[in-house]
Design a protein around this motif. Sequence first.
Motif, short mmCIF file in Angstrom:
data_model
loop_
_atom_site.label_atom_id
_atom_site.label_comp_id
_atom_site.label_asym_id
_atom_site.label_seq_id
_atom_site.Cartn_x
_atom_site.Cartn_y
_atom_site.Cartn_z
N ASP A 1 -17.61 -3.21 14.04
CA ASP A 1 -16.92 -2.96 15.33
C ASP A 1 -17.89 -2.21 16.21
OD1 ASP A 1 -14.57 -4.19 14.50
OD2 ASP A 1 -13.82 -2.29 13.60
N PHE B 1 -11.17 -15.83 10.50
CA PHE B 1 -11.58 -14.98 11.64
C PHE B 1 -10.77 -15.25 12.82
CE2 PHE B 1 -14.23 -13.69 15.02
CZ PHE B 1 -14.52 -12.26 15.03
N ARG C 1 -7.01 -13.88 12.27
CA ARG C 1 -7.03 -12.54 12.08
C ARG C 1 -7.46 -11.67 13.35
NH1 ARG C 1 -8.15 -9.23 6.82
NH2 ARG C 1 -7.32 -7.82 8.31
N TRP C 2 -8.68 -11.97 13.84
CA TRP C 2 -9.27 -11.21 15.09
C TRP C 2 -9.56 -12.12 16.31
CZ3 TRP C 2 -11.59 -11.43 9.76
CH2 TRP C 2 -11.04 -10.13 9.03
#
Length: 222
Positions: A55, A132, A135-136
């Motif tokens: 992040d 991915f 989820r993101w």
Amino acid sequence: MPDRQRAMPTTTPAQAPTTPSLLLYGAVGSGHSYKVRSLLLLSATAHRYQCISLDTPRAPRPAAFVAASRFGEVPVLVDETGGAHCQSNAILIHLAQHTHRFGGAPAERGTVVEWLFWESNRIGFSVPNLRFALRWAPQPADVLDYLRARATADLATLDQTLASTEFLLPSGPTIADLACSAYLFWLAETGIAAEDFAHVARWLDSLSALPSWVHPDKALAP
């Protein structure tokens, strides 16, 4: 004559614990990091593990990691000479050669490499990208359908192979198994059930039963 001087007992000071020379940079949720961490744990290879937060923008990440990571990605393995090894499957090959573990029988080495290339283009592309996206990074329905179809096809390939063998190679578990299975321990997060691929589900159970096996959530924790 004076008595002979009694020899004083000699003592050896306790040696300070040595710091493992191998350093693995990885990240939570990274199946590519898990491949390498899993091999190190399963082979009982002494190492340190440093978790990198993905992040955090690349520039402010730890300077030593930035210097070692040629592509700005995890995993990176720094060896005893200070040399850095990048790309998960390349690291697996390097470690298998140096630990003499999980490399397969000599006659299988070419097949192991074939599976590593297959993984990077197939199951190592489809499943993590589907996970991915779910989820993101939300994607359009047609993108999700494409990724899900590829993941299902890749799981079918594995299932067909594993119908006649406990692991991908006859000699037992190898880095091919560690690479191809890495993201599948999170398969439920994609909405695909491992139980729909009976031989894959049995294979994952066999891998998780290996001595010193650790689930990726625990293995990659900071």
